[in-house]
Enzyme design. Structure first.
Site, short mmCIF file in Angstrom:
data_model
loop_
_atom_site.label_atom_id
_atom_site.label_comp_id
_atom_site.label_asym_id
_atom_site.label_seq_id
_atom_site.Cartn_x
_atom_site.Cartn_y
_atom_site.Cartn_z
N HIS A 194 0.82 -1.22 0.00
CA HIS A 194 0.00 0.00 0.00
C HIS A 194 0.85 1.26 0.00
CE1 HIS A 194 -3.56 2.44 1.60
NE2 HIS A 194 -4.05 1.79 0.56
N LYS A 196 2.96 4.42 -1.25
CA LYS A 196 2.80 5.30 -2.41
C LYS A 196 3.98 6.26 -2.44
CE LYS A 196 -1.22 3.31 -2.36
NZ LYS A 196 -2.39 3.95 -1.79
N ASP A 201 15.04 10.82 -9.83
CA ASP A 201 16.37 11.34 -9.49
C ASP A 201 16.43 11.63 -7.99
OD1 ASP A 201 17.14 11.02 -12.09
OD2 ASP A 201 16.88 13.11 -12.65
#
Length: 547
Positions: A194, A196, A201
């Site tokens: 889950h 995110k 870079d």
């Protein structure tokens, strides 16, 4: 062997029934009672933000950055544009993405095309430094018939197989009879990746948003962009790589194989051995960072400031007087460090509960005169969080949750269409508990509504005594419910700052999200659209551990 069999039986039983209420796994750090605030120190007056929360360094690595490099993204469409722009420009290091799933619409294809453009540019210019690593959840990323997250990415694998790798995490708790019985969407209730994290870079976005059309248009979430933060980016790079090392790899023909470094199958091999190996790898990552990084908060060096300190047990705070800041932005002078980032990792299946330890300590020690604004897209606090907030914490709380109409499951067909009613029942229970403990004045519950939108916001904003700006905010993927704590892989960032510009951004974010809300009262639950059918009231206590 006997112990392993007992462990496997217990894990399967608990995983199948979802009864985690009495289970306490061990955090990877010190016992929770070592993170108690010193009331003697905190009672003398106001306190600086970095000193107030310096105890977080005992739980998580600490990275110093310049707050001017941190940007709050306010709308889904801006989130989409920033992802595309940063993906196209990535050249020097890597593109790392950790998410639950990738949608299959036109907006998602634009993001895939942006990654393709970066790969094409790198190959044309002879740039061998670019790597693209994408981490999905196995079950959520495989959902679909003709088009899935996997089929969205296989063309990239065919074109740039020397640059791109796609990993799919499979929870070890979905196995045996559970895996045979729970298919499709139902398989996802057992556990997911889950996290995110969207990294390009030396810059990245941490969010609670997935990559699909609604998250780019009318599904409200939080998104914070960190620019020029190479040390912090390196940490998340290592985190995604580490999870990928015990996941499946997607092949060009849409088949999968285990990562070469994964010698234990996640659902066919020993679940005990798999979990212990995964835990060891994550702890090694955290240990490496903790061994190399210690943080010095400038205020701690001033003896006069100690009288105003409200930090936790100072004997546990690691100070590096020579280096001042560890894990600082390499592009900033140390004198410019005014913001401290603590990545909080939560991987319940592996017994890594650093985020839970931090959150309970924050709640438990929040004092009278302070205020916490807490948001959850799926409001279903664990019993541990409930106990601490209702019976131990002293601060004010303004808790923001979704109204039924903006719940992501509103209007869905079949059994999942009843999910909003289940959340109404859970919210009503919480409201009754605040009354039972005579906490209605201290703890307020609010409902978010925005026409034709859904609500997926999570996190908190923390205001210290007499402060008009937040000193700390937490953002990431966790909803503070049972799934977040015990089933899924989660990651949040605690942002502690003295930077006025960043504090203003955080306050504006909190006000913007809360201004579309209404206060919940007893009359709220008497409205006709808040009626909860009897069968849902009976079932909800049995299944709330899957939320």
């Amino acid at each position: 062997m006997v112990l392993q069999r007992i462990y496997r039986f217990g894990q399967r039983f608990v995983g199948f029934m979802g009864v985690f209420t009495g289970v306490r796994l061990v955090s990877s750090h010190k016992p929770k009672n070592e993170f108690l605030r010193s009331k003697d120190l905190s009672s003398h007056g106001s306190v600086s933000a970095p000193h107030a929360f310096s105890w977080l360094g005992d739980i998580a690595p600490c990275f110093g950055v310049n707050g001017n490099n941190v940007q709050i993204i306010d709308e889904p469409k801006h989130f989409h544009e920033i992802l595309k722009s940063n993906a196209r420009k990535a050249t020097q290091m890597t593109i790392f993405t950790s998410l639950c799933y990738l949608g299959t619409g036109e907006l998602e294809q634009e993001l895939v095309d942006a990654i393709r453009e970066a790969c094409h540019t790198a190959k044309t210019n002879g740039n061998n430094n670019l790597e693209v690593h994408i981490l999905l959840d196995y079950n959520r990323g495989s959902r679909g018939v003709e088009k899935t997250s996997r089929t969205m990415l296989t063309p990239l694998l065919k074109e740039y197989k020397d640059i791109i790798s796609v990993h799919l995490y499979h929870t070890p708790d979905l196995r045996g009879i559970c895996k045979r019985l729970l298919t499709g969407k139902m398989s996802e209730v057992i556990g997911l990746n889950h996290m995110k994290i969207y990294l390009f870079d030396d810059s990245f976005v941490i969010s609670g948003a997935n990559l699909s059309t609604d998250y780019f248009t009318n599904r409200q979430d939080r998104y914070i962009l960190f620019n020029n933060c190479s040390e912090l980016s390196n940490f998340f790079t290592d985190l995604v790589k580490t999870v990928g090392s015990f996941s499946f790899q997607l092949k060009e023909d849409n088949s999968v194989e285990l990562h070469p470094q994964c010698n234990i199958h996640p659902f066919e091999g020993s679940d005990y051995e798999f979990k212990m190996e995964a835990k060891k790898r994550i702890l090694n990552l955290l240990k490496k960072r903790n061994d190399n990084e210690s943080v010095q908060i400038p205020e701690i060096l001033n003896p006069d400031s100690l009288g105003n300190s409200k930090s936790f047990d100072q004997s546990n705070v690691t100070i590096n007087i020579d280096n001042h800041v560890t894990g600082s932005d390499s592009n900033s002078e140390q004198s410019e460090i005014d913001t401290w980032i603590y990545p909080l990792i939560q991987m319940g299946p592996f017994g890594i509960l650093d985020d839970e330890v931090a959150m309970k300590s924050i709640f438990r020690t929040a004092e009278k005169g302070e205020e916490i604004f807490l948001a959850s897209g799926y409001f279903n606090l664990t019993d541990h969080y409930l106990q601490v907030i209702l019976q131990e914490s002293q601060s004010k709380y303004n808790i923001l949750m979704a109204s039924p109409e903006v719940n992501g499951f509103f209007g869905a067909k079949g059994f999942v269409g009843a999910v909003p009613a289940a959340y109404i029942h859970i919210a009503k229970r919480f409201f009754r508990l605040t009354g039972k403990y005579e906490q209605h004045d201290r703890i307020k519950l609010r409902e978010y509504f925005r026409d034709k939108w859904t609500f997926h916001v999570k996190g908190l904003w923390y205001y210290l005594k007499k402060d008009s700006l937040p000193s700390m905010s937490i953002v990431g993927s966790a909803n503070f419910g049972y799934r977040s704590v015990y089933r899924d892989l989660e990651c949040q960032c605690a942002i502690v700052t003295n930077n006025n510009q960043l504090q203003q951004q955080l306050k504006e974010e909190h006000i913007r999200l809360y201004q579309g809300s209404t206060l919940v009262s007893r009359e709220t639950f008497l409205q006709q659209d808040r009626h909860v059918p009897l069968w849902i009231r009976i079932v909800t206590p049995l299944i709330r551990h899957f939320f």
